[in-house]
Write an enzyme that holds these catalytic residues in place. Structure first.
Site, PDB file in Angstrom:
ATOM      1  N   GLU A  60       0.610  27.335  -9.474  1.00 19.86           N
ATOM      2  CA  GLU A  60       1.231  27.215  -8.150  1.00 19.86           C
ATOM      3  C   GLU A  60       0.894  28.414  -7.266  1.00 19.86           C
ATOM      4  OE1 GLU A  60       2.852  24.371 -10.766  1.00 19.86           O
ATOM      5  OE2 GLU A  60       2.802  26.559 -11.034  1.00 19.86           O
ATOM      6  N   HIS A 129      13.664  19.589 -13.286  1.00 17.48           N
ATOM      7  CA  HIS A 129      12.970  18.612 -12.453  1.00 17.48           C
ATOM      8  C   HIS A 129      13.904  18.021 -11.397  1.00 17.48           C
ATOM      9  CE1 HIS A 129      10.420  18.780 -16.048  1.00 17.48           C
ATOM     10  NE2 HIS A 129       9.427  18.344 -15.288  1.00 17.48           N
TER      11      HIS A 129
END
Length: 337
Positions: A60, A129
């Site tokens: 990321e 998540h």
């Protein structure tokens, strides 16, 4: 006018932007050949080629770091972080580099990047998540933060975000990808096919950043919400019969203070709803704004309904999720105060 799911609207927005502007590039983990974990970018690599829609390593920090470099050199990256929960390795790049370039260069460089992130719960994703990290971005000067609640706004806001000269955090409530969700998890799943906001203009159109939308007009209490919680608030108002005016913020930064204050001054009451944890959530900022600008119009304390101050549980998802029962109780309490 076409009918689309939110996923289709987001994909269509990127398609339109890439077709209009050759400097727009789309990339991220599994974004190219696979079309993204939610298929939000499906077909874009086939249409525009591997130099404009491509896959990246699982990094990321690398995704956002390269986007900043591209933006400084004339491109307009629209990158995907697979889940908002995964953005933490890139937080330094986002907050210390992307958000600061315009300032540290005295305007010589800007950073026109969009960072797309699926956010929120409702799909049994568990603690890693299901997070809603919007408050971590609204605290950072130099960023813009967007969260749509329906396909129409998703397309228009994403096109506007891609065209913006500054970095935009574009948060996508993943529970809304394929249909509206009002928090009644025990009822049949609905789709966007028959929902009014499932109608999306074809081709180019933009929804300006910084303009809220009144999703439901009312005179008894103002509800400030965004993303999935807009639909929960609408359901709570219908379930309780409270004359609530529901405002869909759409953009958290810049926020539409005029629409917020006009509504609260009319109703005299305010309930703030968000899915993220309560403490230091964006709802605290909204409550402070209402208290500051509408104090003499308030007939009751501002009430917040949010997630609990705990990691998002997997087994007890619906105990954590701020559903219509909790929101409805807050509406009723505020009206009785």
């Amino acid at each position: 006018m076409a009918r689309m799911t939110m996923l289709q609207a987001i994909r269509d927005a990127m398609d339109v932007a890439m077709g209009h502007d050759p400097t727009v590039v789309v990339y991220g983990e599994d974004v190219g050949y696979f079309g993204g974990v939610f298929r939000a970018t499906q077909g874009l690599q086939e249409k525009y080629g591997r130099t404009r829609c491509f896959d990246t390593p699982i990094s990321e920090s690398g995704i956002v770091g390269t986007a900043i470099g591209m933006a400084a050199n004339g491109l307009k990256p629209c990158v995907e972080i697979q889940f908002a929960d995964y953005m933490y390795p890139a937080y330094d790049q986002i907050t210390q580099e992307a958000a600061r370039i315009r300032y540290r260069s005295s305007g010589e460089f800007t950073c026109p990047i969009v960072i797309r992130m699926p956010t929120g719960g409702g799909i049994f994703g568990g603690q890693t998540h299901s997070q809603s990290p919007e408050a971590l971005f609204t605290h950072v000067a130099g960023l813009k933060v967007v969260m749509p609640s329906n396909p129409h706004d998703a397309k228009g806001l994403l096109i506007a975000s891609i065209e913006d000269r500054d970095p935009v955090i574009f948060l996508e409530p993943k529970r809304l990808y394929n249909g509206p969700f009002d928090g009644h998890y025990d009822r049949p799943v609905t789709s966007w096919a028959k929902h009014p906001d499932g109608e999306v203009p074809e081709g180019y159109f933009a929804v300006p950043l910084g303009q809220a939308h009144i999703a439901r007009k009312g005179g008894g209490v103002t509800v400030l919400a965004y993303g999935t919680m807009v639909h929960v608030a609408l359901a709570a108002a219908d379930d309780t019969g409270v004359d609530a005016e529901v405002i869909d913020l759409r953009t958290l930064l810049p926020y539409d203070l005029d629409t917020i204050t006009a509504s609260v001054r009319k109703t005299g009451r305010c309930v703030v709803v968000h899915e993220a944890t309560l403490t230091s959530g964006f709802g605290a900022e909204l409550a402070a704004l209402v208290a500051e600008h509408c104090f003499y119009h308030l007939e009751a304390p501002v009430c917040r309904v949010a997630g609990w101050d705990t990691p998002y549980p997997h087994a007890q998802e619906w105990d954590y999720f701020p559903g219509p029962a909790r929101v409805g109780a807050a509406l009723t309490k505020t009206m009785e105060a």
